[in-house]
Scaffold this active site. Structure first.
Site, PDB file in Angstrom:
ATOM      1  N   GLU A 118       0.820  -1.204   0.000  1.00 32.51           N
ATOM      2  CA  GLU A 118       0.000   0.000   0.000  1.00 32.51           C
ATOM      3  C   GLU A 118       0.861   1.264   0.000  1.00 32.51           C
ATOM      4  O   GLU A 118       1.943   1.299   0.591  1.00 32.51           O
ATOM      5  CB  GLU A 118      -0.926  -0.009   1.210  1.00 32.51           C
ATOM      6  CG  GLU A 118      -1.965  -1.111   1.083  1.00 32.51           C
ATOM      7  CD  GLU A 118      -2.932  -1.155   2.244  1.00 32.51           C
ATOM      8  OE1 GLU A 118      -4.133  -1.332   1.982  1.00 32.51           O
ATOM      9  OE2 GLU A 118      -2.500  -1.019   3.394  1.00 32.51           O
ATOM     10  N   CYS A 132       3.437   8.416   1.473  1.00 36.87           N
ATOM     11  CA  CYS A 132       3.934   7.427   2.426  1.00 36.87           C
ATOM     12  C   CYS A 132       4.135   6.125   1.647  1.00 36.87           C
ATOM     13  O   CYS A 132       3.171   5.535   1.163  1.00 36.87           O
ATOM     14  CB  CYS A 132       2.875   7.285   3.516  1.00 36.87           C
ATOM     15  SG  CYS A 132       3.290   6.119   4.781  1.00 36.87           S
ATOM     16  N   CYS A 139       6.224  -7.287   7.118  1.00 38.17           N
ATOM     17  CA  CYS A 139       7.362  -6.854   7.931  1.00 38.17           C
ATOM     18  C   CYS A 139       7.819  -8.043   8.768  1.00 38.17           C
ATOM     19  O   CYS A 139       6.985  -8.839   9.207  1.00 38.17           O
ATOM     20  CB  CYS A 139       6.926  -5.694   8.843  1.00 38.17           C
ATOM     21  SG  CYS A 139       8.285  -4.916   9.732  1.00 38.17           S
ATOM     22  N   CYS A 143       5.862  -5.266  15.960  1.00 40.95           N
ATOM     23  CA  CYS A 143       5.489  -4.271  16.954  1.00 40.95           C
ATOM     24  C   CYS A 143       4.013  -4.524  17.296  1.00 40.95           C
ATOM     25  O   CYS A 143       3.200  -4.706  16.388  1.00 40.95           O
ATOM     26  CB  CYS A 143       5.693  -2.872  16.398  1.00 40.95           C
ATOM     27  SG  CYS A 143       7.393  -2.613  15.857  1.00 40.95           S
ATOM     28  N   CYS A 146       1.058  -2.420  15.715  1.00 43.60           N
ATOM     29  CA  CYS A 146       1.089  -2.163  14.263  1.00 43.60           C
ATOM     30  C   CYS A 146       0.407  -3.283  13.484  1.00 43.60           C
ATOM     31  O   CYS A 146       0.716  -4.466  13.657  1.00 43.60           O
ATOM     32  CB  CYS A 146       2.536  -2.009  13.801  1.00 43.60           C
ATOM     33  SG  CYS A 146       2.698  -1.841  12.012  1.00 43.60           S
TER      34      CYS A 146
HETATM   35  N1  SAH Z   1       8.985   0.149  10.071  1.00 44.24           N
HETATM   36  C1  SAH Z   1       9.231   1.529  10.184  1.00 44.24           C
HETATM   37  C2  SAH Z   1       8.422   2.375   9.216  1.00 44.24           C
HETATM   38  C3  SAH Z   1       6.996   1.962   8.992  1.00 44.24           C
HETATM   39  S1  SAH Z   1       5.897   2.210  10.364  1.00 44.24           S
HETATM   40  C4  SAH Z   1       9.024   1.996  11.592  1.00 44.24           C
HETATM   41  O1  SAH Z   1       8.551   1.222  12.416  1.00 44.24           O
HETATM   42  O2  SAH Z   1       9.401   3.142  11.886  1.00 44.24           O
HETATM   43  C5  SAH Z   1       5.653   3.982  10.308  1.00 44.24           C
HETATM   44  C6  SAH Z   1       5.210   4.602  11.624  1.00 44.24           C
HETATM   45  O3  SAH Z   1       3.873   4.203  11.957  1.00 44.24           O
HETATM   46  C7  SAH Z   1       6.078   4.183  12.805  1.00 44.24           C
HETATM   47  O4  SAH Z   1       6.417   5.273  13.606  1.00 44.24           O
HETATM   48  C8  SAH Z   1       5.156   3.263  13.552  1.00 44.24           C
HETATM   49  O5  SAH Z   1       5.520   3.181  14.893  1.00 44.24           O
HETATM   50  C9  SAH Z   1       3.826   3.929  13.341  1.00 44.24           C
HETATM   51  N2  SAH Z   1       2.688   3.057  13.641  1.00 44.24           N
HETATM   52  C10 SAH Z   1       2.596   1.734  13.454  1.00 44.24           C
HETATM   53  N3  SAH Z   1       1.379   1.286  13.836  1.00 44.24           N
HETATM   54  C11 SAH Z   1       0.673   2.361  14.261  1.00 44.24           C
HETATM   55  C12 SAH Z   1      -0.668   2.553  14.728  1.00 44.24           C
HETATM   56  N4  SAH Z   1      -1.514   1.541  14.803  1.00 44.24           N
HETATM   57  N5  SAH Z   1      -1.036   3.800  15.062  1.00 44.24           N
HETATM   58  C13 SAH Z   1      -0.203   4.845  14.937  1.00 44.24           C
HETATM   59  N6  SAH Z   1       1.069   4.732  14.467  1.00 44.24           N
HETATM   60  C14 SAH Z   1       1.504   3.500  14.136  1.00 44.24           C
HETATM   61 FE1  SF4 Z   2       7.284  -3.258  11.076  1.00 41.63          FE
HETATM   62 FE2  SF4 Z   2       7.076  -2.338  13.594  1.00 41.63          FE
HETATM   63 FE3  SF4 Z   2       7.356  -0.582  11.555  1.00 41.63          FE
HETATM   64 FE4  SF4 Z   2       5.077  -1.989  11.883  1.00 41.63          FE
HETATM   65  S1  SF4 Z   2       5.895  -0.430  13.257  1.00 41.63           S
HETATM   66  S2  SF4 Z   2       6.148  -1.672   9.950  1.00 41.63           S
HETATM   67  S3  SF4 Z   2       5.843  -3.975  12.653  1.00 41.63           S
HETATM   68  S4  SF4 Z   2       8.832  -2.147  12.232  1.00 41.63           S
END
Ligand code: SAH
Ligand code: SF4
Length: 393
Positions: A118, A132, A139, A143, A146
């Protein structure tokens, strides 16, 4: 077709029967060097003229957004025909396009059968807007807040596939040629699906292409790479790309960060902060952004905010508070608005800019952390079936 006489003759014949003609290489996501080499190898340009010819084709692809060689009017017709016979400029298929009430657009792009990621455009009020992009399908990290993390990794995206996301968005927004003064897509953030630092080579190559001045021309200072904290790759990211850095911090204590972002067990907070302090080019004009997702009752108290100020003391930084975006089955809730504002106020008083990221595109699950595609890794059993020799029919 003549039967092929080999010990596995039957198998080979079946394979040949189903073989499609070899795919024409796609020039749209190649680096300048790859493009030049491809033109020479296909006999479309001789070595002496290759640089000039590649420059022309490059401009058509990356400045004008051409997807058809016929548009390349400063190239002689027979050469255009030869190009079209040897190569393609096709975009990947768009599996779906959704537009939210607040102007956010989300594309689900299909790069290969079953391989989807996406891309989200977030228009801004001030005439700029961020795209974005995804760096991986799924991934490897998980986390706990996420949505992408629940998917598992399907595969890394190639550099060309990352570039294609920008091209698809530009097509849709009608923003070719690049020099348009009214362009809304002004920034790129690697905050879609995946961990960019686990695909650094391709991310860096894609960055070279989209920042090229004679092409898409989005400057490196307008490109931000967000990482969950892959400490050993931070230096290489800075040196290789000159991109702006964003770090997904979310917690100031290892016990909590271990749970929210399990990569912390490998690279704990102290190591992460040391690597951030050493990020090449970091300074007041190039600050790191710490992202902090606001989770109700988990990391959102005044004490958490004060601990954050202490942790980042001395680092040229800004904060980005992200209200948690819910997704089906998520184990968290978003902090109350009053808690988020109180948290931001403490950071502001300590001298940090701490904008609260307005949730955008939630109605189409396009907000941060809500992305997840239906792509799945083929099961091992399916691969075995596909690889199995065909039996007698
Ligand atoms: N993997 C990388 C980049 C992709 S995630 C990273 O983790 O930084 C991009 C951003 O979205 C990150 O800051 C992540 O912590 C945030 N994020 C992920 N899930 C989220 C959610 N459910 N609500 C708000 N932010 C979220
Ligand atoms: Fe991967 Fe964590 Fe970034 Fe989500 S927030 S894309 S699980 S590294």
């Amino acid at each position: 077709m003549q039967p092929a006489f080999t010990p596995h003759g039957l198998t080979l014949t079946l394979l040949l029967d189903h073989a499609s003609p070899p795919a024409r290489p796609n020039l749209a996501g190649m680096t300048r060097d790859e493009l030049r080499a491809a033109l020479v190898a296909a006999g479309v340009a001789d070595a002496g003229k290759a640089r000039m010819r590649a420059g022309q084709v490059w401009r058509w692809i990356h400045h004008y957004g051409a997807t058809d060689f016929a548009r390349m009017t400063d190239i002689a017709k027979p050469t255009r025909a030869a190009l079209a016979q040897a190569f393609t400029l096709a975009r990947p298929a768009i599996a779906s396009r959704q537009e939210s009430g607040d102007g956010v657009v989300k594309w689900l792009i299909e790069f290969a059968p079953g391989v989807q990621a996406e891309t989200v455009f977030i228009p801004d009020v001030a005439g700029s807007g961020a795209l974005c992009v995804s760096s991986q399908v799924g991934c490897t990290l998980n986390c706990t807040f996420c949505h992408t993390g629940t998917q598992g990794l399907v595969r890394n995206l190639a550099a060309a596939e990352i570039v294609a996301q920008v091209q698809v968005a530009r097509d849709d927004l009608h923003e070719w040629p690049t020099s348009r003064e009214d362009r809304r897509l002004t920034n790129v953030v690697f905050m879609g699906m995946g961990e960019p630092l686990y695909n650094l080579d391709n991310v860096a190559t894609a960055l070279d292409i989209i920042s090229d001045n004679e092409g898409i021309a989005i400057s490196r200072r307008r490109i931000t790479v967000s990482t969950s904290g892959v400490v050993p790759q931070l230096k290489a990211l800075g040196e290789r790309t000159g991109a702006m850095l964003a770090v997904s911090l979310h917690a100031t204590r290892d016990e909590l960060r271990d749970v929210l972002a399990p990569i912390n067990r490998r690279y704990p907070i102290a190591e992460l902060m040391a690597a951030v302090r050493a990020y090449p080019g970091l300074g007041n004009a190039r600050r790191v952004t710490f992202e902090y997702v606001m989770l109700k009752g988990v990391n959102d108290t005044a004490a958490d905010a004060r601990a954050l100020v202490k942790l980042i003391a001395g680092i040229p930084a800004k904060l980005n508070l992200i209200p948690f975006n819910p997704w089906p089955g998520a184990p968290y809730e978003c902090s109350d608005w009053s808690a988020i504002e109180a948290f931001a106020a403490i950071l502001n008083r300590a001298g940090y800019a701490a904008p609260i990221r307005r949730p955008r595109g939630r109605d189409i699950l396009a907000a941060c952390g809500q992305l997840r595609s239906q792509s799945a890794k083929p099961r091992a059993s399916a691969l075995r079936r596909m690889a199995a020799p065909a039996g007698p029919s």
